[in-house]
Design a protein around this motif. Sequence first.
Motif, mmCIF file in Angstrom:
data_model
loop_
_atom_site.group_PDB
_atom_site.id
_atom_site.type_symbol
_atom_site.label_atom_id
_atom_site.label_comp_id
_atom_site.label_asym_id
_atom_site.label_seq_id
_atom_site.Cartn_x
_atom_site.Cartn_y
_atom_site.Cartn_z
ATOM 1 N N ILE A 43 0.811 -1.215 0.000
ATOM 2 C CA ILE A 43 0.000 0.000 0.000
ATOM 3 C C ILE A 43 0.846 1.268 0.000
ATOM 4 N N VAL A 44 2.005 1.244 0.665
ATOM 5 C CA VAL A 44 2.811 2.458 0.768
ATOM 6 C C VAL A 44 3.435 2.849 -0.581
ATOM 7 N N VAL A 98 0.964 6.848 -6.784
ATOM 8 C CA VAL A 98 -0.252 7.572 -7.189
ATOM 9 C C VAL A 98 -0.143 9.045 -6.802
ATOM 10 N N GLY A 99 0.309 9.306 -5.574
ATOM 11 C CA GLY A 99 0.502 10.692 -5.164
ATOM 12 C C GLY A 99 1.534 11.402 -6.016
ATOM 13 N N GLY A 100 2.587 10.655 -6.402
ATOM 14 C CA GLY A 100 3.639 11.225 -7.239
ATOM 15 C C GLY A 100 3.223 11.431 -8.680
ATOM 16 N N THR A 152 9.972 0.039 -6.573
ATOM 17 C CA THR A 152 8.555 -0.291 -6.710
ATOM 18 C C THR A 152 7.754 0.928 -7.120
ATOM 19 N N LEU A 153 8.067 2.069 -6.515
ATOM 20 C CA LEU A 153 7.398 3.311 -6.892
ATOM 21 C C LEU A 153 7.584 3.599 -8.380
ATOM 22 N N LEU A 191 5.667 12.189 -0.709
ATOM 23 C CA LEU A 191 5.738 12.351 0.747
ATOM 24 C C LEU A 191 4.338 12.451 1.356
ATOM 25 N N LEU A 192 3.450 13.215 0.725
ATOM 26 C CA LEU A 192 2.102 13.400 1.261
ATOM 27 C C LEU A 192 1.335 12.082 1.279
ATOM 28 N N ALA A 193 1.435 11.318 0.202
ATOM 29 C CA ALA A 193 0.731 10.027 0.145
ATOM 30 C C ALA A 193 1.275 9.069 1.204
ATOM 31 N N THR A 194 2.594 9.035 1.360
ATOM 32 C CA THR A 194 3.203 8.160 2.372
ATOM 33 C C THR A 194 2.765 8.577 3.775
ATOM 34 N N PHE A 195 2.734 9.878 4.024
ATOM 35 C CA PHE A 195 2.333 10.385 5.342
ATOM 36 C C PHE A 195 0.868 10.052 5.625
ATOM 37 N N ILE A 196 -0.006 10.212 4.621
ATOM 38 C CA ILE A 196 -1.431 9.928 4.813
ATOM 39 C C ILE A 196 -1.647 8.446 5.126
ATOM 40 N N VAL A 197 -0.967 7.571 4.371
ATOM 41 C CA VAL A 197 -1.098 6.132 4.638
ATOM 42 C C VAL A 197 -0.621 5.809 6.044
#
Length: 456
Positions: A119-120, A126-128, A183-184, A347-353
């Motif tokens: 998921i991370v 996706v955020g990127g 992976t990203l 960073l934002l997507a990782t932080f939200i997860v």
Amino acid sequence: MTEPFRQPKPKSAPSTATILRRGSHSEVVRISSILRKETVGGAILLAATVAALIMANSGLSDAYYSLRDYRIGYEPWHLELSLGAWAADGLLAIFFFLAGLELKREFVAGDLRSVSRAIVPVAAAVGGVIVPALIYVLINLESGAETLRGWAIPTATDIAFAVAVLAVIGSKLPPALRIFLLTLAVVDDLLAIAIIAFFYTDAIAVLPLVLALVLIALFWMLTHKFSYFFGTRAWAAWLILLPLGFIVWALVHGSGVHATVAGVLLGFAVPVLRSKRGGGPNAGPGLAETLEHRIRPLSSGIAIPVFAFFSAGVTIGGADGLYRALTDPVAVGIVVALVVGKPIGVLLATFIVTKTTKAALDPDLAWIDVIGVAVLAGVGFTVSLLISELAFGQGSPHDDHAKVAILVGSLLAALLATVILRLRNRHYGRIAEKEAIDSDNDGIPDVYQPEQPSKG
């Protein structure tokens, strides 16, 4: 009669999920091998890019453009293409075939078959994609519909260039972060091919597309029943599967969908695990991993550098030309999106997860490490160049300016990531020392947990 008093049982502390933790030892070894090959590919890619820029900005420019635009192929099948188009449509299909193989393997047999681990990097990818695209659109909102066609240019990460940067700066980036970055980038590639298929396809010829899908189904059957049809005669498989793959590519090309889509679909059709007839999942690497080992040198050492050579060459026109290019709203949008938007999105997507799942970073890591990798993800090149040509047309002013912006933005992202990651290099060295301890001499460092076999 009163009930006797019972001491309430103490509540066990809730277990906290950990993100960006170490993968299995076998996965770390496999990913490290891939990244070593990508490092070599990144060096070749850089050399091809420099050669293209030198030729395009010297007395060899006419020869360079004549070579790029030289047409070859069979016109009745609509395959008389320029060498530049053969590189973009043909050679990059090899790259996307490899991306399809890698992504499928990660989610079927790799560490990412666990939702909690997948998921991370998926959310980060996706955020990127979303944030850089939004930043580009906001900057070009008043510039007209034509410039808005380039919204997807700054959404991709070039893993070959990124790991080449790590090699150049001597970073000892921990395996967990390297796996995260790889992976990203692979998920980025899948999102990019989806964007190309859905947003950069003008018209579709239904019959060739249907025929391509039928042959992909045949390709799936032949690869999944590999041992039944071919036994130990691998040469026979290549004689059948390679021509079949080329026909699928030609049909997708003729349908109006970008031909690189065929590469991903064929990659998804290859089985990851061995069949029971082939000995089962634990009998050795599956066909996907075998093909990946054989095709990766061709992709990173030939296909991508040749594409970069024909695509990255742009005549800048001195200091005035560079100023004109970088003040074009298209270029401004790309540079800001790569250098600022990409790291913010990752960073934002990782932080939200992390917050929504009440997870925590691995104790060995800090958010500054995630920021460094997020900034490095702003190194976009190969797929960005492809989308630029699809959006604006090869050789157009906007395309030339976009290519300059991709180079400048990627260079700035690499330099900024270098500063951040070099500051943490001593800490990464201590992690590497801990991960090398093997007190029982079993060949597996002590920090890695016993691995569970993959289920078929």
